[in-house]
Enzyme design. Structure first.
Site: not given
Length: 221
Positions: A47, A68, A72
């Site tokens: 990340d 992203d 997450d």
């Protein structure tokens, strides 16, 4: 260039690897803690890598930011689901964590879009010193995210084993337990920041409502 293929930007390719690693981790979570934890943590570390790649190669994109964030949120939620199964007595606390995480991020992103801002990290945070320091200081952001993920990861590992024992006589305990204890305050603090973010996002949305109602009232005069 107009013919650029966003899907094959280097940061997005890294993002696809993150997704694959996360899926492997989910598959092995019930049975193989070493494989699951390794894939989960590597996915989390990537990340930070994709963000550096995006800035270095000038390949930042809305698609990449979305990929992203979704990765997450999904990764953390899936781990928390497993923790609910492993620690049923604490299911409600894990559910609260999921609610706060999802609600704060979703409303924050929506409030950004309502204000015409393409990223929740680009919002005017001057009125909120906690969020300003959290989003503008990359070290603080990394520490908070890493500490939070390590806390839950160590809880997961402790279901199988306390880890290598630290020789402290009668106070001996496992390494995973130690890391979990160290990261616990960071995880709790991150949840606190999420609550602040949730409140700030709600304030942003209601301020837009107030502005619209004032504008309508002015037109009716």
């Amino acid at each position: 260039m107009s013919d650029e293929n966003i899907y094959i930007f280097v940061p997005n390719l890294i993002g696809y690897v993150r997704v694959i690693l996360a899926l492997i981790a989910f598959y092995y979570m019930p049975t193989d803690c070493v494989m699951a934890t390794s894939c989960y943590i590597i996915s989390g570390l990537l990340d930070a890598v994709d963000g550096h790649a995006a800035r270095m190669l000038n390949q930042s994109s809305r698609f990449g930011a979305l990929l992203d964030m979704v990765t997450d949120r999904c990764a953390t939620m899936c781990l928390l689901v497993v923790l609910c199964l492993f620690y049923p007595a604490y299911t409600f606390l894990f559910q609260l964590s999921m609610i706060i995480d999802i609600a704060s991020h979703w409303i924050h992103v929506q409030s950004s879009l309502m204000k015409g801002i393409d990223s929740h990290k680009k919002m005017d945070l001057s009125a909120n010193p906690i969020l300003r320091h959290y989003y503008n200081n990359k070290k603080v952001l990394f520490l908070a995210c890493a500490g939070n993920e390590l806390f839950y990861s160590m809880l997961y590992l402790m279901h199988f084993t306390p880890g290598p024992m630290l020789p402290l006589g009668p106070l001996s305990f496992g390494l995973w337990t130690l890391i979990c204890i160290i990261c616990a305050p960071i995880a709790f603090a991150k949840t606190g920041v999420s609550l602040v973010q949730l409140y700030a996002a709600c304030e942003n949305v209601t301020s837009l409502d107030i502005e619209e109602r004032k504008a309508k009232a002015e037109k009716q005069k």
